[in-house]
Design a protein around this motif. Structure first.
Motif, mmCIF file in Angstrom:
data_model
loop_
_atom_site.group_PDB
_atom_site.id
_atom_site.type_symbol
_atom_site.label_atom_id
_atom_site.label_comp_id
_atom_site.label_asym_id
_atom_site.label_seq_id
_atom_site.Cartn_x
_atom_site.Cartn_y
_atom_site.Cartn_z
ATOM 1 N N ASP A 295 0.774 -1.292 0.153
ATOM 2 C CA ASP A 295 0.114 -0.070 -0.116
ATOM 3 C C ASP A 295 0.968 1.031 -0.160
ATOM 4 O OD1 ASP A 295 0.644 0.612 2.666
ATOM 5 O OD2 ASP A 295 -0.450 -0.933 3.280
ATOM 6 N N CYS A 296 0.176 2.382 0.016
ATOM 7 C CA CYS A 296 1.078 3.773 0.062
ATOM 8 C C CYS A 296 0.734 4.489 1.101
ATOM 9 C CB CYS A 296 0.469 4.323 -1.160
ATOM 10 S SG CYS A 296 0.858 3.754 -2.825
ATOM 11 N N ASP A 297 0.171 3.856 2.252
ATOM 12 C CA ASP A 297 0.070 4.315 3.636
ATOM 13 C C ASP A 297 1.215 5.365 4.126
ATOM 14 O OD1 ASP A 297 -2.027 3.156 3.252
ATOM 15 O OD2 ASP A 297 -2.286 2.053 5.312
ATOM 16 N N ASP A 298 2.418 4.731 4.158
ATOM 17 C CA ASP A 298 3.533 5.383 4.497
ATOM 18 C C ASP A 298 4.534 5.448 3.340
ATOM 19 O OD1 ASP A 298 5.806 6.278 5.993
ATOM 20 O OD2 ASP A 298 6.550 4.275 6.729
ATOM 21 N N PRO A 299 4.797 6.761 2.699
ATOM 22 C CA PRO A 299 4.380 8.080 3.695
ATOM 23 C C PRO A 299 3.268 8.732 2.734
ATOM 24 C CG PRO A 299 6.192 8.375 1.996
ATOM 25 C CD PRO A 299 5.816 7.022 1.861
ATOM 26 N N PHE A 300 2.503 8.206 1.889
ATOM 27 C CA PHE A 300 1.696 8.995 1.165
ATOM 28 C C PHE A 300 0.230 9.117 1.779
ATOM 29 C CE2 PHE A 300 4.683 7.742 -2.084
ATOM 30 C CZ PHE A 300 5.565 9.121 -2.290
ATOM 31 N N LEU A 301 0.068 8.458 2.742
ATOM 32 C CA LEU A 301 -1.370 8.731 3.501
ATOM 33 C C LEU A 301 -2.393 8.116 2.652
ATOM 34 C CD1 LEU A 301 -0.958 12.095 5.236
ATOM 35 C CD2 LEU A 301 -0.496 9.925 6.267
ATOM 36 N N PHE A 302 -2.118 6.789 2.073
ATOM 37 C CA PHE A 302 -3.366 6.183 1.389
ATOM 38 C C PHE A 302 -3.362 6.389 0.050
ATOM 39 C CE2 PHE A 302 -4.905 6.949 5.593
ATOM 40 C CZ PHE A 302 -4.760 5.572 6.267
ATOM 41 N N SER A 303 -2.985 7.770 -0.484
ATOM 42 C CA SER A 303 -3.020 8.121 -1.995
ATOM 43 C C SER A 303 -1.455 7.512 -2.780
ATOM 44 C CB SER A 303 -2.994 9.277 -2.333
ATOM 45 O OG SER A 303 -2.321 10.139 -1.689
ATOM 46 N N CYS A 304 -1.641 6.612 -3.682
ATOM 47 C CA CYS A 304 -0.700 6.102 -4.323
ATOM 48 C C CYS A 304 -0.191 7.119 -5.659
ATOM 49 C CB CYS A 304 -0.730 4.828 -4.990
ATOM 50 S SG CYS A 304 -0.928 3.525 -3.567
ATOM 51 N N PRO A 305 1.098 7.340 -5.873
ATOM 52 C CA PRO A 305 1.446 8.121 -7.101
ATOM 53 C C PRO A 305 1.133 7.705 -8.173
ATOM 54 C CG PRO A 305 3.308 7.303 -5.944
ATOM 55 C CD PRO A 305 2.309 6.964 -5.152
ATOM 56 N N ARG A 306 0.996 8.388 -9.224
ATOM 57 C CA ARG A 306 0.651 8.002 -10.757
ATOM 58 C C ARG A 306 1.300 8.667 -11.785
ATOM 59 N NH1 ARG A 306 -5.833 7.591 -12.657
ATOM 60 N NH2 ARG A 306 -5.255 7.778 -14.948
ATOM 61 N N ILE A 307 1.853 8.043 -12.422
ATOM 62 C CA ILE A 307 2.488 8.963 -13.623
ATOM 63 C C ILE A 307 1.667 9.667 -14.431
ATOM 64 C CG2 ILE A 307 3.975 8.291 -15.696
ATOM 65 C CD1 ILE A 307 5.387 6.458 -14.092
ATOM 66 N N GLY A 308 1.750 10.683 -14.801
ATOM 67 C CA GLY A 308 0.955 11.557 -15.730
ATOM 68 C C GLY A 308 0.854 13.011 -15.280
ATOM 69 N N LEU A 309 -0.250 13.622 -15.465
ATOM 70 C CA LEU A 309 -0.403 15.117 -15.205
ATOM 71 C C LEU A 309 -1.118 15.513 -14.047
ATOM 72 C CD1 LEU A 309 -0.684 16.609 -18.884
ATOM 73 C CD2 LEU A 309 1.479 16.485 -17.363
ATOM 74 N N LEU A 310 -1.501 14.483 -13.132
ATOM 75 C CA LEU A 310 -2.281 14.850 -11.996
ATOM 76 C C LEU A 310 -1.631 15.443 -10.942
ATOM 77 C CD1 LEU A 310 -4.070 11.340 -10.938
ATOM 78 C CD2 LEU A 310 -5.216 13.426 -12.024
ATOM 79 N N GLU A 311 -2.125 16.448 -10.588
ATOM 80 C CA GLU A 311 -1.550 17.497 -9.600
ATOM 81 C C GLU A 311 -0.650 16.621 -8.416
ATOM 82 O OE1 GLU A 311 -2.170 21.207 -6.532
ATOM 83 O OE2 GLU A 311 -4.071 20.359 -7.844
ATOM 84 N N GLN A 312 0.661 16.996 -8.317
ATOM 85 C CA GLN A 312 1.253 16.289 -7.381
ATOM 86 C C GLN A 312 1.384 14.793 -7.555
ATOM 87 O OE1 GLN A 312 2.036 19.288 -3.670
ATOM 88 N NE2 GLN A 312 0.904 17.463 -3.160
ATOM 89 N N ALA A 313 1.033 14.271 -8.663
ATOM 90 C CA ALA A 313 1.351 13.049 -9.093
ATOM 91 C C ALA A 313 0.026 12.316 -8.453
ATOM 92 C CB ALA A 313 2.183 11.972 -8.727
ATOM 93 N N GLY A 314 -1.094 13.006 -8.024
ATOM 94 C CA GLY A 314 -2.420 12.394 -7.191
ATOM 95 C C GLY A 314 -2.064 12.315 -5.962
ATOM 96 N N ILE A 315 -1.212 12.603 -5.225
ATOM 97 C CA ILE A 315 -0.629 12.703 -3.883
ATOM 98 C C ILE A 315 -1.159 13.775 -3.343
ATOM 99 C CG2 ILE A 315 1.271 12.680 -2.066
ATOM 100 C CD1 ILE A 315 0.967 10.088 -3.713
ATOM 101 N N SER A 316 -2.196 13.669 -2.029
ATOM 102 C CA SER A 316 -2.981 14.665 -1.517
ATOM 103 C C SER A 316 -2.269 14.982 -0.093
ATOM 104 C CB SER A 316 -4.362 14.120 -1.174
ATOM 105 O OG SER A 316 -5.097 13.574 -2.373
ATOM 106 N N MET A 317 -1.128 15.528 -0.115
ATOM 107 C CA MET A 317 -0.329 16.029 0.895
ATOM 108 C C MET A 317 0.203 17.443 0.648
ATOM 109 S SD MET A 317 1.891 12.699 1.704
ATOM 110 C CE MET A 317 2.640 13.238 3.127
ATOM 111 N N ARG A 318 -0.068 18.143 1.746
ATOM 112 C CA ARG A 318 0.540 19.464 1.743
ATOM 113 C C ARG A 318 1.929 19.475 1.664
ATOM 114 N NH1 ARG A 318 -2.503 24.114 5.286
ATOM 115 N NH2 ARG A 318 -4.105 23.513 3.754
ATOM 116 N N ARG A 319 2.547 18.919 2.501
ATOM 117 C CA ARG A 319 4.079 18.895 2.528
ATOM 118 C C ARG A 319 4.739 17.557 2.032
ATOM 119 N NH1 ARG A 319 7.797 22.267 5.194
ATOM 120 N NH2 ARG A 319 9.626 21.462 5.932
ATOM 121 N N LEU A 320 5.239 17.609 0.841
ATOM 122 C CA LEU A 320 5.780 16.131 0.507
ATOM 123 C C LEU A 320 6.964 15.896 0.862
ATOM 124 C CD1 LEU A 320 4.866 17.027 -3.331
ATOM 125 C CD2 LEU A 320 3.952 15.209 -2.095
ATOM 126 N N PRO A 321 6.960 14.499 1.220
ATOM 127 C CA PRO A 321 8.562 14.100 1.637
ATOM 128 C C PRO A 321 9.413 13.967 0.602
ATOM 129 C CG PRO A 321 7.033 12.387 1.260
ATOM 130 C CD PRO A 321 6.097 13.517 1.157
#
Length: 456
Positions: A295-321
């Protein structure tokens, strides 16, 4: 790149040049409306940059509009209310136009209403690779001056997305550095490795170069860089030896370049097709393949990154690791995207030898296979299986026990155990689907079962 920019000679030089460009007059503007294309360089005249900026728009995706370095951008078809994608190619040994340029431009404009600006620097990128590297700083300054003109038109720095290929990825990093890391996004497509793996942060792409930096690695053992350089670093198939690429030098040029260029073709495919190209954080590629990162719980809090043009690759975090390494598998050809599932076999009793079981998914004419290995004196073996259709659309799973017979000792003729599978990401909201009861697998015999996993 590091925070204290004032002490960097490159940054000081950039500021001087950027300020001078901002004060330049607006005279002598010329409109260019005919289609323009890349220049053609040669080995004898390959060291002078001769940078061109070619603008492509949603209304005319196949026709480049030439913007000369000293011309007024407002007299072109550039739309300052749209986001802007800037594409920077890498080293061009023969001084030719990259074959992938048109496909990438069209894929972006098919997906988004944006300005696309292609940087043509074939004159400075041809000849010897190390000569092209020597031109990187001058090229980055030229692009930075161009971006300053966009900012002067009211374009927001956060709306600028630079896509750099190979050596162009490090050019993009330097451009972002000259703008204080405040541009919106940088995507590095297999950032170049030679001369950069041991380079300082000031010289190569790194997470401080934009508000969001991502890199796709496909040739980390040859032309690509093997270290993480972004907020998110996709190591596709472990970052090397891409499926579908030739493994023997007899294939010639394709043998040399196929892995390196896979990052570009994967990115274009991700833009053109709806099938999501999703990746998962893990400590190593082997742990990923062995089903330890589900899964992507650590460190992305459940959302998994996706290649493409989604904002921040689909990661819903204000402060990115930073420098998070993520892994994914692909198919050998476009559209490349696959679904990842965990497959697991639990023995009824432990064995004193290693147990191998081949697992194959069938759906119509599509076949996807992997092998589970259960260490001796252990009960459970698991592995990731990449398959082209969702798990709920797989019709049949075939299990085959592979006994290890030796001339001095024969393995057991059959094993008994339970088979289970689950699509990734596997978190608390998903459970594994198991075939009913214990299964008896006889040596080297296919055992087919209907697979009726429910769709999410």
């Amino acid at each position: 790149m590091v925070e204290d920019l004032k002490r960097k000679p490159l940054f000081v030089l950039a500021v001087i040049l950027l300020l001078s460009s901002a004060q330049a007059g607006n005279a002598n503007r010329t409109s260019w409306h005919q289609c323009a294309d890349f220049q053609r360089a040669n080995l004898l005249h390959g060291r002078k940059l001769n940078v061109q900026f070619l603008l492509f728009t949603p209304s005319n995706p196949g026709c480049g509009e030439l913007i000369l370095a000293d011309d007024g951008i407002e007299d072109t078809s550039f739309n300052s209310s749209l986001e802007t994608k800037i594409i920077i190619h890498g080293f061009r040994a023969l001084g030719t136009k990259p074959s992938w340029i048109e496909g990438l431009v069209r894929a972006i404009l098919h997906t988004s209403q944006v300005n696309v600006i292609v940087v043509d620097w074939v004159h400075g990128s041809t000849g010897a690779y190390y000569s092209a590297v020597d031109n990187v700083t001058q090229l980055a300054l030229s692009i930075s001056r161009f971006i300053s003109k966009l900012l002067a038109l009211g374009v927001s720095g956060t709306s600028i997305h630079i896509i750099g290929v190979s050596l162009g990825a490090h050019v993009a990093g330097l451009v972002g550095h000259f703008h204080g890391g405040q541009l919106g996004r940088i995507t590095g497509l297999d950032p170049a490795g030679p001369k950069y793996t041991r380079a300082s942060l000031e010289e190569r792409l790194d997470p401080g170069d934009a508000l969001f930096v991502e890199a796709i690695h496909t040739d980390a053992d040859n032309f690509g860089i093997r270290i993480p350089v972004g907020h998110i670093d996709y190591f596709v198939n472990g970052g090397k030896d891409q499926p579908g690429c030739p493994r023997f030098i007899s294939a010639g040029y394709k043998y040399l370049i196929c892995d390196h260029m896979r990052a570009v073709h994967l990115y274009v495919s991700a833009l053109k097709h709806s099938c999501p190209v999703v990746a998962f954080p893990c400590s190593s590629h082997q742990d990923f393949l062995n089903g330890h990162c589900l899964d992507c719980d650590d460190p992305f809090l459940f959302s998994c990154p996706r290649i493409g043009l989604l904002e921040q690759a689909g990661i819903s975090m204000r402060r990115l690791p930073k420098e998070v390494v993520v892994y994914l598998m692909t198919s050998p050809s476009a559209p490349f995207c696959v679904h990842h599932s965990l497959v697991e076999f639990r023995l009824q009793k432990k064995r004193s030898v290693v147990t191998s079981i081949e697992i194959t998914f069938y759906s119509n004419s599509i076949k996807d296979t992997t092998k589970i290995t259960i260490p001796q004196q252990e009960e459970v073996g698991k592995r990731l299986l990449a398959h082209k259709v969702p798990l709920c659309e797989v019709d049949v799973v075939v299990l085959k026990y592979l006994p290890k017979n030796r001339f001095w000792r024969k393995d057991e003729s059959h094993i008994v155990g339970q088979f289970c599978a689950a699509p990734l990401p596997l978190n608390k909201n998903r459970t594994m689907f198991c075939l009913p009861g214990n299964l008896t697998l006889h040596g080297n015999m296919d055992l087919p079962y209907q697979l009726s996993a429910a769709c999410a």
